[in-house]
Write an enzyme that holds these catalytic residues in place. Structure first.
Site, mmCIF file in Angstrom:
data_model
loop_
_atom_site.group_PDB
_atom_site.id
_atom_site.type_symbol
_atom_site.label_atom_id
_atom_site.label_comp_id
_atom_site.label_asym_id
_atom_site.label_seq_id
_atom_site.Cartn_x
_atom_site.Cartn_y
_atom_site.Cartn_z
ATOM 1 N N ARG A 33 8.484 -37.791 -0.982
ATOM 2 C CA ARG A 33 7.868 -38.995 -0.413
ATOM 3 C C ARG A 33 7.956 -40.189 -1.377
ATOM 4 N NH1 ARG A 33 2.379 -36.320 2.010
ATOM 5 N NH2 ARG A 33 3.319 -35.190 3.750
ATOM 6 N N ARG A 37 4.179 -44.792 1.072
ATOM 7 C CA ARG A 37 2.937 -45.564 1.125
ATOM 8 C C ARG A 37 2.363 -46.015 -0.205
ATOM 9 N NH1 ARG A 37 -0.384 -41.267 4.486
ATOM 10 N NH2 ARG A 37 0.808 -39.948 3.052
ATOM 11 N N ARG A 46 5.326 -52.159 6.447
ATOM 12 C CA ARG A 46 4.474 -51.576 7.496
ATOM 13 C C ARG A 46 3.607 -52.629 8.186
ATOM 14 N NH1 ARG A 46 3.277 -49.047 10.335
ATOM 15 N NH2 ARG A 46 1.875 -47.307 9.995
ATOM 16 N N ASP A 84 11.173 -38.768 9.108
ATOM 17 C CA ASP A 84 9.960 -37.960 9.254
ATOM 18 C C ASP A 84 10.348 -36.624 9.873
ATOM 19 O OD1 ASP A 84 6.814 -38.393 9.113
ATOM 20 O OD2 ASP A 84 7.237 -37.163 10.868
ATOM 21 N N TYR A 162 2.626 -28.366 14.538
ATOM 22 C CA TYR A 162 2.324 -29.748 14.924
ATOM 23 C C TYR A 162 2.387 -29.913 16.444
ATOM 24 C CZ TYR A 162 2.139 -32.240 10.441
ATOM 25 O OH TYR A 162 1.759 -32.729 9.211
#
Length: 378
Positions: A33, A37, A46, A84, A162
């Site tokens: 990652r 973020r 974003r 993703d 998921y």
């Protein structure tokens, strides 16, 4: 988008050499990652764009993939395409939303096996996921050979969980209810997901990915017995089938990361992956003893150490590199993805310390080897 022009030559192949088990001058390093973020430049994107819009727009995915490579210039030995794991359920016909502050959300999860009828029976990955392939090709050119580009996919059990839970879960009770109550249908679903994963990974390599990683993020939620039933066979299928489809000439190194599945390390190391990524529940000594040199190990600092201050980061990296070694069958990384709250300077210190300690350990090993040779000659 198709680009037929050849890719720029690779200037830094440290990661690929380590993955193949070749000796390296120091341990290569990248971070799961790493494009995301914690970076202010990503957060700025974003504000302007929805998460999945960035994934689906090759120009934006390329831009974001390069952000950590540019910020930590010369310190990262790999890039990983910004995407993703949940693009697979989307390709199978499910709606997935990324809810700010909550994470992924499926408005219509699979509740009963009959709901599998809603899924696309035969998925054309080039139709559904071409945007990922385009982003990979575009990123390979934009990297200009600075570092290799990693492609990835979520593993079948994690994706199935998921799809049934409808998002994140602390217990995975709905997904586990399926495997215990509907084992036959669960295997059918896992098989269908596996088929898409295989085609997707093959397409990523054809588009320009130079290494692949399979994320079994919820592997540790299964007992050892159930992991062998509902995870391991599909992880093995993926690596075997991807390599068979690509052929010897086009096959790339592959990494498996089954978080929390410490009990399966021996089996994960012999099913065909070149690299096994470790979370922080392993010690270097035990991991090396269990895998017996069959694979390159990757990891495994607890991401929370990056919140612990300079002293903790330096001490943990020192211990990690000295434990795993620096010149053979090791890739430095975290034991899971970097957290959104990590300061950018902490990431920088982590990378710099990996470089420094890696070079020190390599020099010490070389000196010890020279001294041993001198002793033998004398």
């Amino acid at each position: 988008m198709t680009e037929s022009k050849p890719f720029p030559p690779l200037k830094n192949d440290l990661l690929l050499r380590a993955a193949r088990g070749e000796k390296t001058e120091r341990a290569p390093v990248w971070v799961m990652r790493q494009a995301g973020r914690y970076l202010p430049e990503f957060r700025a994107e974003r504000v302007e764009h929805d998460f999945f819009k960035i994934c689906r727009t090759p120009e934006l995915a390329t831009k974001v993939t390069l952000q950590p490579i540019d910020r930590y210039d010369g310190l990262l030995d790999a890039s990983i395409i910004f995407s993703d794991i949940l693009v697979i359920p989307q390709a199978m016909g499910m709606t997935v939303e990324m809810v700010p502050g909550k994470g992924p959300h499926f408005p219509e999860p699979l509740v009963l096996p009959a709901d599998m009828a809603k899924l696309t029976k035969s998925v054309d990955v080039h139709k559904e996921l071409q945007y990922v392939f385009d982003a990979i090709t575009m990123t390979r050119h934009a990297l200009n050979g600075r570092v290799p580009l990693i492609g990835f996919v979520g593993a079948p059990w994690t994706l199935m969980a998921y799809m049934i839970e409808g998002g994140g879960s602390k217990t995975l009770s709905k997904a586990k209810e399926w495997v215990f109550k509907y084992p036959k249908e669960s295997h059918e679903l896992l098989g269908r997901i596996t088929d898409v994963c295989v085609d997707f990974l093959v397409g990523q390599v054809q588009a320009g990915a130079q290494m692949l990683q399979v994320f079994e993020s919820w592997g540790g939620e299964l007992s050892p017995h159930d992991f062998e039933l509902f995870s391991l066979p599909y992880l093995a299928q993926i690596v075997t089938r991807v390599k068979a489809k690509l052929g010897k000439d086009k096959a790339v190194p592959m990494t498996v990361f089954a978080k929390g599945s410490w009990y399966a390390l021996d089996k994960l190391s012999v099913i065909g992956y070149e690299v096994v990524s470790l979370d922080w529940t392993h010690t270097p000594e035990s991991a090396k003893a269990i895998t017996k040199g069959h694979v390159t190990l990757q990891g495994n600092m607890d991401p929370n150490v990056l919140l612990g201050g300079d002293e903790a980061i330096v001490a943990t990296v020192e211990r990690m590199i000295r434990g795993f070694g620096s010149t053979e069958r090791y890739i430095a990384n975290l034991g899971h993805g970097i957290l959104p709250s990590v300061p950018v300077d902490a990431m920088g210190l982590f990378l710099k310390t990996v470089h420094r300690v890696g070079l020190e350990v390599a020099a010490e090993a070389k000196a010890a080897e020279a001294a041993s040779d001198t002793k033998v000659l004398g």
